[in-house]
Design an enzyme around this catalytic site. Structure first.
Site, PDB file in Angstrom:
ATOM      1  N   HIS A  67      14.420  10.798   5.237  1.00 31.32           N
ATOM      2  CA  HIS A  67      13.884   9.624   5.916  1.00 31.32           C
ATOM      3  C   HIS A  67      14.154   9.672   7.424  1.00 31.32           C
ATOM      4  O   HIS A  67      13.477   8.987   8.189  1.00 31.32           O
ATOM      5  CB  HIS A  67      14.501   8.343   5.350  1.00 31.32           C
ATOM      6  CG  HIS A  67      14.305   8.188   3.882  1.00 31.32           C
ATOM      7  ND1 HIS A  67      13.060   8.055   3.314  1.00 31.32           N
ATOM      8  CD2 HIS A  67      15.179   8.173   2.852  1.00 31.32           C
ATOM      9  CE1 HIS A  67      13.177   7.939   2.004  1.00 31.32           C
ATOM     10  NE2 HIS A  67      14.454   8.020   1.690  1.00 31.32           N
TER      11      HIS A  67
ATOM     12  N   HIS B 136      21.215   7.937  13.910  1.00 32.48           N
ATOM     13  CA  HIS B 136      19.999   8.577  13.400  1.00 32.48           C
ATOM     14  C   HIS B 136      18.843   8.172  14.311  1.00 32.48           C
ATOM     15  O   HIS B 136      18.999   7.299  15.171  1.00 32.48           O
ATOM     16  CB  HIS B 136      19.736   8.164  11.949  1.00 32.48           C
ATOM     17  CG  HIS B 136      19.548   6.707  11.789  1.00 32.48           C
ATOM     18  ND1 HIS B 136      20.588   5.855  11.467  1.00 32.48           N
ATOM     19  CD2 HIS B 136      18.461   5.906  11.967  1.00 32.48           C
ATOM     20  CE1 HIS B 136      20.129   4.628  11.435  1.00 32.48           C
ATOM     21  NE2 HIS B 136      18.844   4.613  11.741  1.00 32.48           N
TER      22      HIS B 136
ATOM     23  N   HIS C 124      14.461   7.452  14.906  1.00 36.95           N
ATOM     24  CA  HIS C 124      13.128   7.091  14.400  1.00 36.95           C
ATOM     25  C   HIS C 124      12.104   7.564  15.424  1.00 36.95           C
ATOM     26  O   HIS C 124      12.314   7.404  16.626  1.00 36.95           O
ATOM     27  CB  HIS C 124      13.020   5.576  14.211  1.00 36.95           C
ATOM     28  CG  HIS C 124      14.023   5.018  13.254  1.00 36.95           C
ATOM     29  ND1 HIS C 124      13.767   4.884  11.903  1.00 36.95           N
ATOM     30  CD2 HIS C 124      15.286   4.578  13.441  1.00 36.95           C
ATOM     31  CE1 HIS C 124      14.831   4.374  11.307  1.00 36.95           C
ATOM     32  NE2 HIS C 124      15.774   4.171  12.213  1.00 36.95           N
TER      33      HIS C 124
ATOM     34  N   GLU D  43      11.206   1.580  16.541  1.00 36.71           N
ATOM     35  CA  GLU D  43      11.119   0.516  15.544  1.00 36.71           C
ATOM     36  C   GLU D  43      11.005  -0.826  16.257  1.00 36.71           C
ATOM     37  O   GLU D  43      10.059  -1.572  16.042  1.00 36.71           O
ATOM     38  CB  GLU D  43      12.344   0.572  14.628  1.00 36.71           C
ATOM     39  CG  GLU D  43      12.399   1.862  13.839  1.00 36.71           C
ATOM     40  CD  GLU D  43      12.992   1.687  12.472  1.00 36.71           C
ATOM     41  OE1 GLU D  43      14.183   1.362  12.382  1.00 36.71           O
ATOM     42  OE2 GLU D  43      12.255   1.884  11.472  1.00 36.71           O
TER      43      GLU D  43
ATOM     44  N   THR E 177      16.532  -1.376   8.490  1.00 46.10           N
ATOM     45  CA  THR E 177      15.081  -1.176   8.597  1.00 46.10           C
ATOM     46  C   THR E 177      14.544  -0.263   7.504  1.00 46.10           C
ATOM     47  O   THR E 177      13.395   0.175   7.578  1.00 46.10           O
ATOM     48  CB  THR E 177      14.710  -0.593   9.978  1.00 46.10           C
ATOM     49  OG1 THR E 177      15.243   0.743  10.085  1.00 46.10           O
ATOM     50  CG2 THR E 177      15.249  -1.447  11.118  1.00 46.10           C
TER      51      THR E 177
HETATM   52  C1  SG4 Z   1      18.170   5.814   8.295  1.00 50.36           C
HETATM   53  O1  SG4 Z   1      17.405   6.169   7.156  1.00 50.36           O
HETATM   54  C2  SG4 Z   1      19.611   6.321   8.116  1.00 50.36           C
HETATM   55  O2  SG4 Z   1      19.602   7.713   7.866  1.00 50.36           O
HETATM   56  C3  SG4 Z   1      20.305   5.565   6.995  1.00 50.36           C
HETATM   57  O3  SG4 Z   1      21.662   5.999   6.876  1.00 50.36           O
HETATM   58  C4  SG4 Z   1      20.302   4.089   7.344  1.00 50.36           C
HETATM   59  O4  SG4 Z   1      20.958   3.341   6.309  1.00 50.36           O
HETATM   60  C5  SG4 Z   1      18.878   3.608   7.487  1.00 50.36           C
HETATM   61  O5  SG4 Z   1      18.192   4.377   8.483  1.00 50.36           O
HETATM   62  C6  SG4 Z   1      18.816   2.153   7.915  1.00 50.36           C
HETATM   63  O6  SG4 Z   1      19.563   1.978   9.111  1.00 50.36           O
HETATM   64  O7  SG4 Z   1      19.882   1.357  11.414  1.00 50.36           O
HETATM   65  N1  SG4 Z   1      17.531   1.869  10.698  1.00 50.36           N
HETATM   66  S1  SG4 Z   1      18.927   1.213  10.318  1.00 50.36           S
HETATM   67  O8  SG4 Z   1      18.703  -0.154   9.907  1.00 50.36           O
HETATM   68  O9  SG4 Z   1      22.864   3.078   7.517  1.00 50.36           O
HETATM   69  C7  SG4 Z   1      22.242   2.897   6.500  1.00 50.36           C
HETATM   70  C8  SG4 Z   1      22.069   6.405   5.631  1.00 50.36           C
HETATM   71  O10 SG4 Z   1      21.329   6.451   4.683  1.00 50.36           O
HETATM   72  C9  SG4 Z   1      22.801   2.128   5.390  1.00 50.36           C
HETATM   73  C10 SG4 Z   1      23.473   6.819   5.545  1.00 50.36           C
HETATM   74 ZN    ZN Z   2      17.491   3.193  12.100  1.00 49.13          ZN
END
Ligand code: SG4
Ligand code: ZN
Length: 279
Positions: free
Chosen positions: A70, A99, A101, A111, A215
């Protein structure tokens, strides 16, 4: 996860609420950050937003680069002690990972949007409230997570601070590839030079603050969001390297296997206020 969510076709964000009820609730992220003259934008000095403090953002850590299908993510070694506090945050929050986007072209990918404007990429630095001990322990608590976001802008020259990450991306092209260690990186280099001063001198960068959600599914409404105003520079070819990531785990690659888009569109603000740190 029983249902395979994504960003295209039947798996796309508009269908997430069918399988993840919380994705259809009223305080979701991302949002469009409104213009300062809109009534939902609040300048609230009682929140002391100007005291937002970045701890150890200039400390070197060993990052662990991965592709979870993702996003591209770098886990931050806890020993580096990166954290944020004050500035209206409900506690001290420790950094766990960041991470990114992005989108299919340089006009889309972030986002959040800023007064309707979308940027080509957005970084999220995920922090958990230290009283819950981990992201997993915090994700079910209303004051569990604090995510800091920065937008990127396309620059004509590559950002040298990103060259090591970008050059390692081919090694994690497939989803769930073995993690790749990136030694000796720090968040000041990857975000903004002034964050090294915030602990000692209270140097302040403007930002926006609101209460929202993750998100991605399950879209838990547990995130205190901080979206920074200063932009990070990155070149078009550096962003292109992210668009080569795959959401399959193995096998021959077709264009549909590429992670060319991994942003959720903006969600309704509904009854929420957005706070601004500076007037
Ligand atoms: C990304 O998919 C990250 O890789 C996820 O991290 C993350 O979920 C998710 O985005 C949502 O995070 O800041 N965009 S966000 O709201 O951090 C979490 C993992 O899957 C729980 C570890
Ligand atoms: Zn994110």
């Amino acid at each position: 996860d029983s249902w395979h969510w994504g960003y295209h076709g039947y798996e796309a964000p508009e269908n997430w609420p069918l399988y993840y009820e919380e994705c259809g609730r009223a305080a979701q992220s991302p949002i469009d950050i409104p213009h300062p003259n809109k009534p939902e934008m609040v300048f609230d000095s009682s929140m002391n937003l100007d005291t937002l403090t970045f701890i150890n953002y200039d400390q070197a850590f060993n990052g662990s680069l991965s592709n979870n299908g993702h996003a591209v993510q770098i886990d931050i070694a806890p020993s580096a002690g990166l954290a944020i506090k004050n500035g209206g945050l409900p506690g001290t929050f420790r950094a766990a990972q960041f991470h990114l986007h992005w989108g299919p072209n340089d006009q889309s990918g972030s986002e959040h949007t800023l007064q309707g404007k979308m940027y080509p990429m957005e970084i999220h630095i995920v922090h958990y409230n230290e009283k819950y001990g981990s992201v997993a322990g915090a994700v079910s608590q209303p004051d569990g997570l604090a995510v800091v976001g920065f937008f990127y802008q396309v620059s004509p020259v590559p950002n040298g601070k990103y060259s090591r990450i970008v050059s390692e991306l081919p090694k994690i092209a497939y989803k769930n590839s073995p993690k790749v260690e990136i030694p000796n990186i720090n968040m000041v280099d990857l975000t903004h030079q002034d964050l090294r001063l915030s602990e000692t001198r209270g140097k302040h960068l403007p930002f926006y603050r609101y209460k929202g959600s993750l998100t991605t599914p399950g879209c838990a409404e547990v995130v205190t969001w901080t979206v920074m105003e200063p932009k990070i520079q990155i070149s078009a070819s550096q962003i292109d390297a992210f668009r080569e990531m795959l959401h399959i785990t193995s096998g021959p690659v077709t264009h549909e296997d590429k992670m060319v888009t991994n942003y959720r569109p903006v969600q309704p603000l509904n009854y929420r206020a957005v706070y601004m740190s500076l007037d």
